[in-house]
Write a protein that holds these residues in place. Structure first.
Motif, PDB file in Angstrom:
ATOM      1  N   SER A 183      21.028 -36.686 -85.122  1.00 29.64           N
ATOM      2  CA  SER A 183      20.609 -35.354 -84.676  1.00 29.64           C
ATOM      3  C   SER A 183      20.198 -35.370 -83.213  1.00 29.64           C
ATOM      4  O   SER A 183      20.554 -34.466 -82.443  1.00 29.64           O
ATOM      5  N   ILE A 184      19.448 -36.405 -82.795  1.00 30.00           N
ATOM      6  CA  ILE A 184      19.024 -36.530 -81.389  1.00 30.00           C
ATOM      7  C   ILE A 184      20.246 -36.633 -80.480  1.00 30.00           C
ATOM      8  O   ILE A 184      20.319 -36.003 -79.424  1.00 30.00           O
ATOM      9  N   SER A 185      21.237 -37.420 -80.917  1.00 30.52           N
ATOM     10  CA  SER A 185      22.460 -37.581 -80.125  1.00 30.52           C
ATOM     11  C   SER A 185      23.222 -36.260 -79.995  1.00 30.52           C
ATOM     12  O   SER A 185      23.678 -35.889 -78.913  1.00 30.52           O
ATOM     13  N   HIS A 186      23.342 -35.525 -81.100  1.00 24.99           N
ATOM     14  CA  HIS A 186      24.043 -34.232 -81.058  1.00 24.99           C
ATOM     15  C   HIS A 186      23.291 -33.210 -80.213  1.00 24.99           C
ATOM     16  O   HIS A 186      23.915 -32.376 -79.548  1.00 24.99           O
ATOM     17  N   LEU A 187      21.955 -33.280 -80.237  1.00 20.34           N
ATOM     18  CA  LEU A 187      21.173 -32.369 -79.394  1.00 20.34           C
ATOM     19  C   LEU A 187      21.449 -32.622 -77.915  1.00 20.34           C
ATOM     20  O   LEU A 187      21.413 -31.698 -77.101  1.00 20.34           O
ATOM     21  N   GLY A 188      21.723 -33.879 -77.573  1.00 16.04           N
ATOM     22  CA  GLY A 188      22.103 -34.194 -76.196  1.00 16.04           C
ATOM     23  C   GLY A 188      23.379 -33.469 -75.804  1.00 16.04           C
ATOM     24  O   GLY A 188      23.478 -32.903 -74.705  1.00 16.04           O
ATOM     25  N   TRP A 189      24.359 -33.464 -76.708  1.00 16.41           N
ATOM     26  CA  TRP A 189      25.622 -32.745 -76.443  1.00 16.41           C
ATOM     27  C   TRP A 189      25.390 -31.242 -76.293  1.00 16.41           C
ATOM     28  O   TRP A 189      26.005 -30.585 -75.451  1.00 16.41           O
ATOM     29  N   MET A 190      24.492 -30.688 -77.118  1.00 16.10           N
ATOM     30  CA  MET A 190      24.213 -29.244 -77.037  1.00 16.10           C
ATOM     31  C   MET A 190      23.492 -28.894 -75.739  1.00 16.10           C
ATOM     32  O   MET A 190      23.782 -27.875 -75.106  1.00 16.10           O
ATOM     33  N   THR A 191      22.547 -29.753 -75.338  1.00 16.09           N
ATOM     34  CA  THR A 191      21.716 -29.458 -74.164  1.00 16.09           C
ATOM     35  C   THR A 191      22.506 -29.546 -72.866  1.00 16.09           C
ATOM     36  O   THR A 191      22.277 -28.764 -71.938  1.00 16.09           O
ATOM     37  N   ILE A 192      23.457 -30.472 -72.804  1.00 17.13           N
ATOM     38  CA  ILE A 192      24.162 -30.716 -71.532  1.00 17.13           C
ATOM     39  C   ILE A 192      25.029 -29.528 -71.112  1.00 17.13           C
ATOM     40  O   ILE A 192      25.303 -29.324 -69.935  1.00 17.13           O
ATOM     41  N   ILE A 193      25.417 -28.707 -72.066  1.00 18.92           N
ATOM     42  CA  ILE A 193      26.368 -27.622 -71.767  1.00 18.92           C
ATOM     43  C   ILE A 193      25.701 -26.251 -71.769  1.00 18.92           C
ATOM     44  O   ILE A 193      26.332 -25.244 -71.430  1.00 18.92           O
ATOM     45  N   ILE A 194      24.388 -26.197 -72.109  1.00 13.80           N
ATOM     46  CA  ILE A 194      23.753 -24.891 -72.365  1.00 13.80           C
ATOM     47  C   ILE A 194      23.693 -24.003 -71.119  1.00 13.80           C
ATOM     48  O   ILE A 194      23.775 -22.783 -71.216  1.00 13.80           O
ATOM     49  N   ILE A 195      23.591 -24.600 -69.936  1.00 19.46           N
ATOM     50  CA  ILE A 195      23.526 -23.791 -68.707  1.00 19.46           C
ATOM     51  C   ILE A 195      24.896 -23.216 -68.359  1.00 19.46           C
ATOM     52  O   ILE A 195      25.015 -22.078 -67.906  1.00 19.46           O
ATOM     53  N   TYR A 196      25.947 -23.983 -68.600  1.00 21.11           N
ATOM     54  CA  TYR A 196      27.286 -23.591 -68.160  1.00 21.11           C
ATOM     55  C   TYR A 196      28.005 -22.717 -69.183  1.00 21.11           C
ATOM     56  O   TYR A 196      28.774 -21.841 -68.799  1.00 21.11           O
ATOM     57  N   ASN A 197      27.766 -22.964 -70.472  1.00 26.78           N
ATOM     58  CA  ASN A 197      28.417 -22.166 -71.512  1.00 26.78           C
ATOM     59  C   ASN A 197      27.514 -22.103 -72.742  1.00 26.78           C
ATOM     60  O   ASN A 197      27.682 -22.880 -73.685  1.00 26.78           O
ATOM     61  N   PRO A 198      26.543 -21.165 -72.754  1.00 24.23           N
ATOM     62  CA  PRO A 198      25.583 -21.094 -73.867  1.00 24.23           C
ATOM     63  C   PRO A 198      26.248 -20.858 -75.234  1.00 24.23           C
ATOM     64  O   PRO A 198      25.787 -21.375 -76.245  1.00 24.23           O
ATOM     65  N   LYS A 199      27.343 -20.092 -75.257  1.00 22.11           N
ATOM     66  CA  LYS A 199      28.015 -19.825 -76.536  1.00 22.11           C
ATOM     67  C   LYS A 199      28.602 -21.096 -77.137  1.00 22.11           C
ATOM     68  O   LYS A 199      28.663 -21.256 -78.355  1.00 22.11           O
ATOM     69  N   LEU A 200      29.020 -22.007 -76.271  1.00 26.32           N
ATOM     70  CA  LEU A 200      29.558 -23.283 -76.743  1.00 26.32           C
ATOM     71  C   LEU A 200      28.455 -24.129 -77.373  1.00 26.32           C
ATOM     72  O   LEU A 200      28.690 -24.841 -78.365  1.00 26.32           O
ATOM     73  N   THR A 201      27.238 -24.036 -76.821  1.00 24.10           N
ATOM     74  CA  THR A 201      26.082 -24.715 -77.429  1.00 24.10           C
ATOM     75  C   THR A 201      25.839 -24.195 -78.837  1.00 24.10           C
ATOM     76  O   THR A 201      25.600 -24.962 -79.773  1.00 24.10           O
ATOM     77  N   LEU A 202      25.929 -22.878 -78.983  1.00 21.55           N
ATOM     78  CA  LEU A 202      25.716 -22.254 -80.295  1.00 21.55           C
ATOM     79  C   LEU A 202      26.800 -22.681 -81.288  1.00 21.55           C
ATOM     80  O   LEU A 202      26.513 -22.991 -82.450  1.00 21.55           O
ATOM     81  N   LEU A 203      28.056 -22.726 -80.829  1.00 25.82           N
ATOM     82  CA  LEU A 203      29.160 -23.173 -81.689  1.00 25.82           C
ATOM     83  C   LEU A 203      28.945 -24.634 -82.120  1.00 25.82           C
ATOM     84  O   LEU A 203      29.129 -24.977 -83.295  1.00 25.82           O
ATOM     85  N   THR A 204      28.523 -25.477 -81.173  1.00 28.84           N
ATOM     86  CA  THR A 204      28.251 -26.883 -81.487  1.00 28.84           C
ATOM     87  C   THR A 204      27.145 -26.996 -82.526  1.00 28.84           C
ATOM     88  O   THR A 204      27.233 -27.797 -83.461  1.00 28.84           O
ATOM     89  N   PHE A 205      26.097 -26.171 -82.367  1.00 27.56           N
ATOM     90  CA  PHE A 205      24.986 -26.197 -83.328  1.00 27.56           C
ATOM     91  C   PHE A 205      25.446 -25.763 -84.716  1.00 27.56           C
ATOM     92  O   PHE A 205      25.073 -26.380 -85.721  1.00 27.56           O
ATOM     93  N   TYR A 206      26.264 -24.727 -84.784  1.00 24.87           N
ATOM     94  CA  TYR A 206      26.757 -24.247 -86.090  1.00 24.87           C
ATOM     95  C   TYR A 206      27.585 -25.322 -86.793  1.00 24.87           C
ATOM     96  O   TYR A 206      27.414 -25.582 -87.994  1.00 24.87           O
ATOM     97  N   LEU A 207      28.482 -25.958 -86.048  1.00 27.29           N
ATOM     98  CA  LEU A 207      29.334 -26.983 -86.657  1.00 27.29           C
ATOM     99  C   LEU A 207      28.521 -28.228 -87.028  1.00 27.29           C
ATOM    100  O   LEU A 207      28.769 -28.852 -88.064  1.00 27.29           O
ATOM    101  N   TYR A 208      27.545 -28.571 -86.184  1.00 27.60           N
ATOM    102  CA  TYR A 208      26.657 -29.691 -86.518  1.00 27.60           C
ATOM    103  C   TYR A 208      25.879 -29.398 -87.807  1.00 27.60           C
ATOM    104  O   TYR A 208      25.743 -30.260 -88.680  1.00 27.60           O
ATOM    105  N   THR A 209      25.363 -28.163 -87.933  1.00 29.05           N
ATOM    106  CA  THR A 209      24.630 -27.761 -89.136  1.00 29.05           C
ATOM    107  C   THR A 209      25.514 -27.865 -90.369  1.00 29.05           C
ATOM    108  O   THR A 209      25.085 -28.361 -91.427  1.00 29.05           O
ATOM    109  N   LEU A 210      26.749 -27.414 -90.248  1.00 29.96           N
ATOM    110  CA  LEU A 210      27.704 -27.457 -91.359  1.00 29.96           C
ATOM    111  C   LEU A 210      27.923 -28.894 -91.839  1.00 29.96           C
ATOM    112  O   LEU A 210      27.818 -29.189 -93.038  1.00 29.96           O
ATOM    113  N   MET A 211      28.180 -29.793 -90.909  1.00 27.66           N
ATOM    114  CA  MET A 211      28.482 -31.185 -91.276  1.00 27.66           C
ATOM    115  C   MET A 211      27.245 -31.918 -91.779  1.00 27.66           C
ATOM    116  O   MET A 211      27.308 -32.675 -92.749  1.00 27.66           O
TER     117      MET A 211
END
Length: 346
Positions: A183-211
């Protein structure tokens, strides 16, 4: 646990999440986070085991400190700018305080120490809530304030989270701790992109939650808490363990599974932002996580333990759980071909 208390806690969780995600005022967002914190504590400590009580106390202390910091950040912002609106975070000092508070809430490096310990002291169902639902309100606040956050600080925290999540997960034997570092590792992926493409962060979170939901529910069905138990669980539910292997590989981000989609899109977006070095570093760090996902997949399907015990094959399992796991597993491993349709919706 008393069914009425469990219902009250569940409703409070839903209410707190709804209040935070739908609020524009800092005070309402803080109230929602506090309701969430108070609602999850009885669920963490419901087993009355000393480890569970310890986890509940650790969780309470960290979340209380983070909430106080968030409130201090919002008050400082109101004092400096005269604004209580969440989107009007226009001063660097409140922005820095908020980033620290949200990092504590989420368990980002360097405020990650509490998360694996709390997950280890909780049941698998509560650990699922802590890894998914409890992260949604802080991510929403981060999303609303993303335009005014410090890109260098977020990138540093994201790379450190991806590195530590992969590195610390290598020598763990408890499945809950492995999934905590995942989870900590995936949060790193979500955080790195949040400034440039917030919707992509949300998509990453949804797919992470699913898996993650798929993995936790499968482990809960087979009553697997450690790698040693995982080695024998295939004798009880062989088909479930085969699908668990695919879900773990999807969580690792291997094509052609669902988990490859967010990592692919994040690397593509970072390259567009001329952050090729950053994209290369975080992609290489994901190989650390790949090692322990492969180890989990190997243990769940191939390994024969040295002293095999006799198990009665479990022909009848709880039907509603099995149905939900079947649906979640199908989504966790087969959404990549639908990526054009998913991209069209964000």
């Amino acid at each position: 646990m008393n069914p009425h208390a469990k219902l009250m806690s569940s409703l409070s969780l839903a209410l707190g999440t709804a209040i935070t995600t739908s609020s524009n005022h800092w005070l309402m967002a803080w109230i929602g986070l506090e309701i969430n914190t108070l609602a999850i504590i009885p669920l963490i400590s419901k087993s009355h085991h000393p480890r569970a009580v310890e986890a509940a106390i650790k969780y309470f202390l960290v979340q209380a400190a983070a909430s106080a910091l968030l409130l201090f950040s919002s008050m400082t912002n109101a004092w400096l700018t005269g604004q209580w609106d969440i989107t009007q975070l226009n001063h660097p000092t409140p922005s820095l305080l908020l980033t620290t508070a949200i990092a504590m809430k989420l368990g980002l490096v360097p405020f990650h120490f509490w998360f694996p310990e709390v997950l280890q002291g909780s049941s698998l169902t509560t650990a699922l809530l802590l890894s998914t639902m409890m992260k949604f309100p802080p991510i929403t606040i981060l999303l609303l304030t993303s335009h005014s956050l410090n890109p260098t600080l977020l990138t540093a925290m994201a790379i450190a989270s991806a590195a530590l999540g992969g590195w610390m997960g290598l020598n763990q034997t408890q499945t809950r701790k492995i999934l905590a570092f995942s989870s900590i590792s995936h949060l790193g992926w979500m955080t790195i992109i949040i400034i440039y493409n917030p919707k992509l962060t949300l998509l990453t979170f949804y797919l992470y939650t699913l898996m993650t939901a798929t993995v936790f529910l499968t482990l809960n069905t087979t009553k697997t808490l450690s790698l040693a138990t995982l080695m024998t669980s295939w004798t009880k539910t062989p088909m479930l363990n085969a699908t668990l292997m695919l879900t773990l590989l999807s969580l690792a981000g291997l094509p052609p599974l669902t988990g490859f989609l967010p990592k692919w899109l994040i690397i593509q977006e970072l390259t567009k932002q001329e952050m090729t070095a950053t994209a290369t570093i975080i992609a290489m760090l994901s190989l650390l996580g790949l090692f322990f996902y492969l180890r989990l997949a190997y243990y769940s399907t191939i390994t024969l333990p040295p002293n095999s015990t006799n198990h009665m094959k479990q022909w009848h399992v709880d039907k509603p759980t099995t149905t939900s796991i079947a649906i979640l597993t199908s989504l966790s491993i087969s959404l990549l071909p639908l990526s054009p349709m998913i991209l069209a919706t964000i």
